[in-house]
Scaffold this active site. Structure first.
Site, mmCIF file in Angstrom:
data_model
loop_
_atom_site.group_PDB
_atom_site.id
_atom_site.type_symbol
_atom_site.label_atom_id
_atom_site.label_comp_id
_atom_site.label_asym_id
_atom_site.label_seq_id
_atom_site.Cartn_x
_atom_site.Cartn_y
_atom_site.Cartn_z
ATOM 1 N N LYS A 197 9.925 -41.356 -21.277
ATOM 2 C CA LYS A 197 8.818 -42.169 -21.838
ATOM 3 C C LYS A 197 9.363 -43.441 -22.475
ATOM 4 O O LYS A 197 8.893 -44.538 -22.190
ATOM 5 C CB LYS A 197 8.082 -41.341 -22.892
ATOM 6 C CG LYS A 197 7.272 -42.143 -23.912
ATOM 7 C CD LYS A 197 6.502 -41.292 -24.857
ATOM 8 C CE LYS A 197 6.826 -41.388 -26.278
ATOM 9 N NZ LYS A 197 6.835 -42.535 -27.073
ATOM 10 N N ASN A 198 10.397 -43.299 -23.319
ATOM 11 C CA ASN A 198 10.823 -44.469 -24.096
ATOM 12 C C ASN A 198 11.674 -45.446 -23.290
ATOM 13 O O ASN A 198 11.992 -46.538 -23.762
ATOM 14 C CB ASN A 198 11.542 -44.012 -25.369
ATOM 15 C CG ASN A 198 10.548 -43.396 -26.342
ATOM 16 O OD1 ASN A 198 9.335 -43.511 -26.165
ATOM 17 N ND2 ASN A 198 11.050 -42.693 -27.338
ATOM 18 N N CYS A 242 2.145 -43.198 -33.432
ATOM 19 C CA CYS A 242 2.067 -42.054 -34.357
ATOM 20 C C CYS A 242 2.242 -42.530 -35.804
ATOM 21 O O CYS A 242 3.015 -43.419 -36.089
ATOM 22 C CB CYS A 242 3.179 -41.056 -34.035
ATOM 23 S SG CYS A 242 2.764 -40.038 -32.626
ATOM 24 N N ARG A 273 6.033 -48.713 -39.917
ATOM 25 C CA ARG A 273 6.381 -49.307 -38.608
ATOM 26 C C ARG A 273 6.069 -50.808 -38.565
ATOM 27 O O ARG A 273 5.279 -51.285 -37.758
ATOM 28 C CB ARG A 273 5.680 -48.559 -37.483
ATOM 29 C CG ARG A 273 5.947 -47.066 -37.569
ATOM 30 C CD ARG A 273 5.487 -46.317 -36.391
ATOM 31 N NE ARG A 273 6.476 -46.412 -35.290
ATOM 32 C CZ ARG A 273 6.324 -45.735 -34.154
ATOM 33 N NH1 ARG A 273 5.274 -44.997 -33.970
ATOM 34 N NH2 ARG A 273 7.225 -45.830 -33.192
ATOM 35 N N PRO A 274 6.712 -51.575 -39.460
ATOM 36 C CA PRO A 274 6.485 -53.034 -39.454
ATOM 37 C C PRO A 274 7.058 -53.674 -38.193
ATOM 38 O O PRO A 274 7.756 -53.011 -37.405
ATOM 39 C CB PRO A 274 7.264 -53.493 -40.687
ATOM 40 C CG PRO A 274 8.285 -52.447 -40.915
ATOM 41 C CD PRO A 274 7.691 -51.153 -40.447
ATOM 42 N N ILE A 275 6.737 -54.954 -37.992
ATOM 43 C CA ILE A 275 7.276 -55.647 -36.809
ATOM 44 C C ILE A 275 8.039 -56.913 -37.216
ATOM 45 O O ILE A 275 8.233 -57.822 -36.411
ATOM 46 C CB ILE A 275 6.152 -56.009 -35.806
ATOM 47 C CG1 ILE A 275 5.072 -56.877 -36.450
ATOM 48 C CG2 ILE A 275 5.539 -54.759 -35.180
ATOM 49 C CD1 ILE A 275 4.094 -57.484 -35.452
ATOM 50 N N ASP A 276 8.499 -56.946 -38.449
ATOM 51 C CA ASP A 276 9.199 -58.142 -38.941
ATOM 52 C C ASP A 276 10.451 -58.464 -38.129
ATOM 53 O O ASP A 276 10.756 -59.631 -37.866
ATOM 54 C CB ASP A 276 9.560 -57.967 -40.422
ATOM 55 C CG ASP A 276 10.400 -56.712 -40.642
ATOM 56 O OD1 ASP A 276 9.951 -55.618 -40.250
ATOM 57 O OD2 ASP A 276 11.527 -56.826 -41.163
ATOM 58 N N ASP A 318 13.625 -38.457 -33.270
ATOM 59 C CA ASP A 318 12.564 -37.814 -32.479
ATOM 60 C C ASP A 318 12.793 -36.316 -32.319
ATOM 61 O O ASP A 318 11.885 -35.596 -31.910
ATOM 62 C CB ASP A 318 12.450 -38.459 -31.084
ATOM 63 C CG ASP A 318 11.949 -39.886 -31.196
ATOM 64 O OD1 ASP A 318 12.034 -40.628 -30.200
ATOM 65 O OD2 ASP A 318 11.513 -40.272 -32.293
ATOM 66 N N ARG A 358 0.887 -37.402 -25.195
ATOM 67 C CA ARG A 358 1.342 -38.808 -25.159
ATOM 68 C C ARG A 358 2.779 -38.901 -24.667
ATOM 69 O O ARG A 358 3.204 -39.923 -24.148
ATOM 70 C CB ARG A 358 1.245 -39.425 -26.552
ATOM 71 C CG ARG A 358 -0.170 -39.646 -27.039
ATOM 72 C CD ARG A 358 -0.204 -40.481 -28.261
ATOM 73 N NE ARG A 358 0.739 -41.589 -28.109
ATOM 74 C CZ ARG A 358 1.316 -42.211 -29.134
ATOM 75 N NH1 ARG A 358 1.044 -41.818 -30.362
ATOM 76 N NH2 ARG A 358 2.147 -43.202 -28.954
HETATM 77 C C1 EPZ Z 1 11.301 -46.393 -30.716
HETATM 78 O O1 EPZ Z 1 10.334 -46.782 -31.677
HETATM 79 C C2 EPZ Z 1 10.738 -45.148 -30.046
HETATM 80 N N1 EPZ Z 1 9.471 -45.466 -29.387
HETATM 81 C C3 EPZ Z 1 10.512 -44.058 -31.093
HETATM 82 O O2 EPZ Z 1 10.061 -42.897 -30.415
HETATM 83 C C4 EPZ Z 1 11.846 -43.747 -31.767
HETATM 84 O O3 EPZ Z 1 11.638 -42.786 -32.784
HETATM 85 C C5 EPZ Z 1 12.414 -45.038 -32.369
HETATM 86 O O4 EPZ Z 1 12.541 -46.053 -31.349
HETATM 87 C C6 EPZ Z 1 13.789 -44.812 -32.998
HETATM 88 O O5 EPZ Z 1 14.667 -44.323 -32.049
HETATM 89 C C7 EPZ Z 1 9.481 -46.107 -28.204
HETATM 90 O O6 EPZ Z 1 10.523 -46.422 -27.657
HETATM 91 C C8 EPZ Z 1 8.138 -46.393 -27.583
HETATM 92 P P1 EPZ Z 1 12.533 -48.917 -34.248
HETATM 93 P P2 EPZ Z 1 10.449 -48.226 -32.413
HETATM 94 O O7 EPZ Z 1 11.989 -50.289 -34.125
HETATM 95 O O8 EPZ Z 1 10.988 -49.220 -31.448
HETATM 96 C C9 EPZ Z 1 12.077 -50.046 -38.826
HETATM 97 C C10 EPZ Z 1 8.625 -41.086 -29.970
HETATM 98 O O9 EPZ Z 1 8.324 -40.053 -30.600
HETATM 99 N N2 EPZ Z 1 11.635 -51.353 -38.308
HETATM 100 O O10 EPZ Z 1 13.915 -48.628 -33.776
HETATM 101 O O11 EPZ Z 1 9.162 -48.476 -33.067
HETATM 102 C C11 EPZ Z 1 11.041 -48.966 -38.521
HETATM 103 O O12 EPZ Z 1 10.043 -48.933 -39.522
HETATM 104 C C12 EPZ Z 1 8.730 -42.407 -30.701
HETATM 105 O O13 EPZ Z 1 8.881 -41.123 -28.748
HETATM 106 C C13 EPZ Z 1 11.434 -52.396 -39.221
HETATM 107 O O14 EPZ Z 1 11.626 -52.233 -40.432
HETATM 108 O O15 EPZ Z 1 11.555 -47.882 -33.505
HETATM 109 C C14 EPZ Z 1 11.867 -47.719 -38.526
HETATM 110 O O16 EPZ Z 1 12.073 -47.334 -39.868
HETATM 111 C C15 EPZ Z 1 8.454 -42.280 -32.179
HETATM 112 N N3 EPZ Z 1 11.013 -53.598 -38.745
HETATM 113 C C16 EPZ Z 1 13.212 -48.187 -37.952
HETATM 114 O O17 EPZ Z 1 13.237 -49.613 -38.111
HETATM 115 C C17 EPZ Z 1 10.796 -53.816 -37.410
HETATM 116 O O18 EPZ Z 1 10.427 -54.953 -37.037
HETATM 117 C C18 EPZ Z 1 13.414 -47.857 -36.476
HETATM 118 O O19 EPZ Z 1 12.345 -48.448 -35.768
HETATM 119 C C19 EPZ Z 1 11.011 -52.746 -36.503
HETATM 120 C C20 EPZ Z 1 11.436 -51.523 -36.970
#
Ligand code: EPZ
Length: 419
Positions: A25-26, A119, A124-127, A307, A399
């Site tokens: 999926k990811n 979820c 889950r910010p996007i900064d 995960d 999902r």
């Molecule tokens: C991906 O999410 C995966 N989803 C998640 O899988 C997985 O848990 C995660 O990576 C970590 O491995 C997909 O690939 C679709 P991150 P993503 O950006 O990209 C913080 C599942 O169950 N962060 O690496 O959203 C964030 O809050 C899902 O399959 C910021 O602060 O994860 C988190 O604490 C759940 N600012 C950490 O970084 C940002 O702009 C990791 O988030 C982005 C993230």
């Protein structure tokens, strides 16, 4: 498969048998967004039939792509896509819709899309996504939607303040068609990033990992058609390995990139399971009660994956001794705890850590899945309990798991969809 809302599990027996594992999926979600880049038709094989993929294909359709699906083979022709705004509630439902930000900036130099869903496992910010794309020249106008344009999208140095998987993917998607060389420092190391790179390489991109683990893209090359086969989903595989260990069974999973599960395999061996990589797959035997894990914290790859934290917690409920698990990636990923307590589990949480005191047996119960991986964790718990458990809100599980019922029945479980 349809989104039925209920699973019935008659637990208490060990898992045994051999199955294959769905495509990742990811890995497929960023690859589907990457199909927007360039004009050639992209054919994706072994594409998992899960809700997040269906939602992502709907987004591509709304952007003007021609999509055709044949079982697990999906073909995407983006040549007719002129849209740069994503409408509809699919995008607000899934986290990975944010990846269309980079892909649309790459293709159209403009993007308008809702804030992403996903979820409820944290803020889950996007900064980091925005910071990375700004470093490539994008400008943002954030009201209730994300609006960006990048008249001057130029390759250059990008540094991520934390190894965000999604932000790394967005920086790749935006820079691969931008003129100039981009080097993403502080990039995430997850295998899904390398699968996105492999897919783009096959389309003609010039993209590789740097020695420091960053990503180098020499942009501006035309991307062509591709036929690409998805690798197995490491998190789905890890879920079933934990289920087999928790039920003291013996299973073999076919075609698994074993190295991607190194952190989990080390933990499973520490718990007393026998795990071996053989014949291109992975075998697990756990014929005695599991040992507790004295301390574990989740971490970015190659650390223990967040995960699999909930599935591990479910497997530790009957382990001998006390386990301490600390969740360092997301701030609310212990939502299975109240559900596991309904089964008699002894778990206390303090902030980002949980302490699981192993008990001899779990009682069957009526449970409610709190999120995708939490739902899978409840399945692992129910498989251990002697008797009939029911899990509601299984739409979350659909999902990410193509058919958890089909897979576990293939491993001897007594499990069926309700409704
Ligand atoms: C991906 O999410 C995966 N989803 C998640 O899988 C997985 O848990 C995660 O990576 C970590 O491995 C997909 O690939 C679709 P991150 P993503 O950006 O990209 C913080 C599942 O169950 N962060 O690496 O959203 C964030 O809050 C899902 O399959 C910021 O602060 O994860 C988190 O604490 C759940 N600012 C950490 O970084 C940002 O702009 C990791 O988030 C982005 C993230």
């Amino acid at each position: 498969m349809d989104l039925v809302d209920g699973l019935e599990i008659m637990g208490g027996a060990p898992l045994h048998g051999e199955i294959g594992i769905q495509g990742s999926k990811n890995a497929v979600l960023p690859i589907l967004a990457a199909c927007l880049l360039g004009e050639g038709v992209c054919v994706i094989e072994n594409c998992p039939q899960i809700k997040d993929v269906a939602d992502t294909l709907e987004i591509l359709r709304r952007l003007g792509c021609r999509i055709s699906c044949e079982e697990r083979t999906v073909s995407i022709d983006a040549s007719g896509s002129n849209e740069f705004e994503i409408s509809g509630d699919e995008a607000a439902r899934i986290r990975s819709s944010i990846l269309f930000l980079g892909a649309l900036l790459g293709r159209r130099r403009k993007a308008v899309l809702p804030l992403p869903g996903g979820c409820a496992i944290g803020a889950r910010p996007i900064d980091q996504h925005i910071a990375a794309l700004r470093q490539l020249g994008a400008r943002f106008y954030m009201e209730e939607k994300i609006a960006a344009d990048a008249g001057e999208l130029k390759g250059g140095p990008v540094r991520l303040a934390l190894p965000s998987v999604g932000a790394t993917e967005n920086a790749i998607l935006a820079s691969v068609l931008a003129d100039g060389e981009t080097v993403i420092a502080g990039a995430a190391q997850e295998p899904e990033i390398d699968e996105l790179c492999a897919f783009l390489l096959r389309r003609g991109a010039d993209i590789s990992r740097t020695e420091e683990g960053g990503i180098r893209i020499r942009g501006g090359r035309k991307l062509g058609a591709v036929r690409y086969r998805m690798k197995a989903d490491r998190i789905v595989a890890g879920t079933y390995l934990l289920a087999a260990a928790a039920t003291r069974g013996e299973i073999f999973l076919q075609d698994i990139p074993c190295r991607q599960l190194d952190a989990l395999v080390a933990v499973l061996r520490g718990m007393g399971a026998v795990v071996s990589c053989e014949n291109g797959g992975i075998r697990l035997t756990a014929d005695r009660p599991l040992r507790a894990v004295s301390y574990l914290e989740t971490a970015p790859y190659p650390g223990f994956p967040t995960d699999l934290q909930s599935p591990l917690m479910a497997a530790l409920c009957r382990a001998r001794g006390e386990s301490r698990i600390c969740e360092t990636i997301f701030e609310s990923r212990f939502r299975t705890v109240p559900e596991l307590r309904k089964m008699g589990a002894r778990i206390r949480t303090d902030g980002s850590c949980a302490v699981v005191k192993g008990i001899p047996g779990l009682a069957p119960a009526k449970l409610c899945a709190p999120d995708l991986r939490g739902g899978a964790a409840l399945v692992i718990a129910a498989l251990q309990a002697n008797g009939r458990s029911v899990i509601r809100n299984t739409g979350y599980i659909a999902r990410g798991y193509e058919d958890i019922c089909r897979d576990l029945r293939g491993l001897g479980a007594e499990i069926r969809w309700l409704g």
